[in-house]
Write a protein that holds these residues in place. Structure first.
Motif, PDB file in Angstrom:
ATOM      1  N   HIS A 105     140.632  17.336   9.786  1.00 12.53           N
ATOM      2  CA  HIS A 105     139.369  16.640   9.761  1.00 12.53           C
ATOM      3  C   HIS A 105     139.353  15.268   9.723  1.00 12.53           C
ATOM      4  CE1 HIS A 105     137.266  20.373   9.007  1.00 12.53           C
ATOM      5  NE2 HIS A 105     138.226  20.808   8.249  1.00 12.53           N
TER       6      HIS A 105
ATOM      7  N   THR B 144     130.352   9.238  18.899  1.00 14.87           N
ATOM      8  CA  THR B 144     131.086  10.421  19.241  1.00 14.87           C
ATOM      9  C   THR B 144     132.311   9.877  20.074  1.00 14.87           C
ATOM     10  OG1 THR B 144     129.447  11.503  19.244  1.00 14.87           O
ATOM     11  CG2 THR B 144     131.328  12.603  19.925  1.00 14.87           C
TER      12      THR B 144
ATOM     13  N   HIS C 166     126.626  19.473  11.784  1.00 18.03           N
ATOM     14  CA  HIS C 166     127.697  18.780  11.116  1.00 18.03           C
ATOM     15  C   HIS C 166     127.108  18.149   9.667  1.00 18.03           C
ATOM     16  CE1 HIS C 166     130.709  15.811  11.070  1.00 18.03           C
ATOM     17  NE2 HIS C 166     129.857  14.668  10.964  1.00 18.03           N
TER      18      HIS C 166
ATOM     19  N   GLU D 151     123.943  25.817   9.701  1.00 16.56           N
ATOM     20  CA  GLU D 151     125.327  25.627   9.170  1.00 16.56           C
ATOM     21  C   GLU D 151     126.318  26.877   9.494  1.00 16.56           C
ATOM     22  OE1 GLU D 151     125.364  23.900   5.298  1.00 16.56           O
ATOM     23  OE2 GLU D 151     127.467  23.531   5.514  1.00 16.56           O
TER      24      GLU D 151
ATOM     25  N   GLU E 171     137.279  11.615   9.561  1.00 18.62           N
ATOM     26  CA  GLU E 171     136.107  10.899   9.361  1.00 18.62           C
ATOM     27  C   GLU E 171     136.266   9.370   9.391  1.00 18.62           C
ATOM     28  OE1 GLU E 171     133.100  12.479   9.310  1.00 18.62           O
ATOM     29  OE2 GLU E 171     133.580  14.482   8.739  1.00 18.62           O
TER      30      GLU E 171
ATOM     31  N   THR F  11     128.052  16.076   6.103  1.00 16.38           N
ATOM     32  CA  THR F  11     128.761  15.228   5.396  1.00 16.38           C
ATOM     33  C   THR F  11     128.218  14.815   4.141  1.00 16.38           C
ATOM     34  OG1 THR F  11     130.123  13.175   5.784  1.00 16.38           O
ATOM     35  CG2 THR F  11     128.050  13.109   7.094  1.00 16.38           C
TER      36      THR F  11
ATOM     37  N   HIS G 118     133.933  11.547  15.008  1.00 16.38           N
ATOM     38  CA  HIS G 118     132.988  10.494  14.822  1.00 16.38           C
ATOM     39  C   HIS G 118     133.182   9.361  13.915  1.00 16.38           C
ATOM     40  CE1 HIS G 118     130.492  14.490  14.550  1.00 16.38           C
ATOM     41  NE2 HIS G 118     130.401  13.954  15.843  1.00 16.38           N
TER      42      HIS G 118
ATOM     43  N   ILE H 259     125.658  19.563  15.909  1.00 19.66           N
ATOM     44  CA  ILE H 259     126.778  19.171  16.522  1.00 19.66           C
ATOM     45  C   ILE H 259     126.619  18.724  17.945  1.00 19.66           C
ATOM     46  CG2 ILE H 259     128.239  20.831  14.996  1.00 19.66           C
ATOM     47  CD1 ILE H 259     128.116  22.592  17.780  1.00 19.66           C
TER      48      ILE H 259
ATOM     49  N   LYS I 292     127.547  27.336  12.744  1.00 22.03           N
ATOM     50  CA  LYS I 292     128.293  26.308  12.982  1.00 22.03           C
ATOM     51  C   LYS I 292     127.657  25.494  14.093  1.00 22.03           C
ATOM     52  CE  LYS I 292     132.528  28.773  11.981  1.00 22.03           C
ATOM     53  NZ  LYS I 292     132.270  28.602  10.660  1.00 22.03           N
TER      54      LYS I 292
END
Ligand SMILES: [Zn+2]
Ligand SMILES: [Zn+2]
Ligand SMILES: [Zn+2]
Length: 144
Positions: A128, A104, A71, A65, A130, A73, A93, A85, A68
């Motif tokens: 962001h 994706t 991903h 993480e 989602e 959630t 996504h 990722i 980076k």
């Protein structure tokens, strides 16, 4: 993102490649299009290396993480879910609420928001988006 790209990024970061880290990475690559919980990840790793424990899994997830590469959630119950990722380029996504499968989109609908924001003299710098829904097989399961 494939294992080679992952190795490269991890190597460049100076992180050591242990056999357990490799195992966790492989499990993440294997389920690259589905979000999985740390618990599921642990189960997958234990099948191949019984000595894997939750602390190791969490430590590795945290390291990924920080680089980076992950991903992260949460599902409706608040459980953290992870996946590698997909690519370094900007994308979005849609996530299946039923099974965690991820689709994706190499498409970003932000331009319209940007215009509105600029109209209000606001400079947009990040976003962001989602999307949530049910994949084809989960839709069928729900109908039954
Ligand atoms: Zn992605
Ligand atoms: Zn589904
Ligand atoms: Zn976007």
């Amino acid at each position: 993102m494939n294992l080679d790209e992952l190795f490269k990024t991890i190597k460049e970061s100076g992180l050591r490649m242990t056999s357990q880290r490799l195992l966790i990475l492989q499990a993440l690559v294997d389920s690259a299009d589905t979000l999985i919980s740390a618990e599921t990840l642990l189960k997958k790793c234990i099948e191949k290396m019984p000595s894997t424990n939750m602390t190791t899994v969490y430590r590795n997830l945290e390291a990924l993480e920080n680089l980076k590469l992950l991903h992260k959630t949460t599902d409706a119950k608040g459980t953290a879910l992870y996946k590698l990722i997909c690519s370094n380029s900007h994308h979005h996504h849609i996530q299946c609420i039923g099974c965690g499968k991820i689709l994706t989109f190499d498409f970003c609908p932000i331009a319209e928001f940007q215009q509105i924001a600029e109209g209000k003299r606001f400079r947009l710098v990040d976003h962001h988006i989602e999307l949530f829904g049910y994949c084809e097989s989960c839709q069928k399961n729900r109908e039954e």
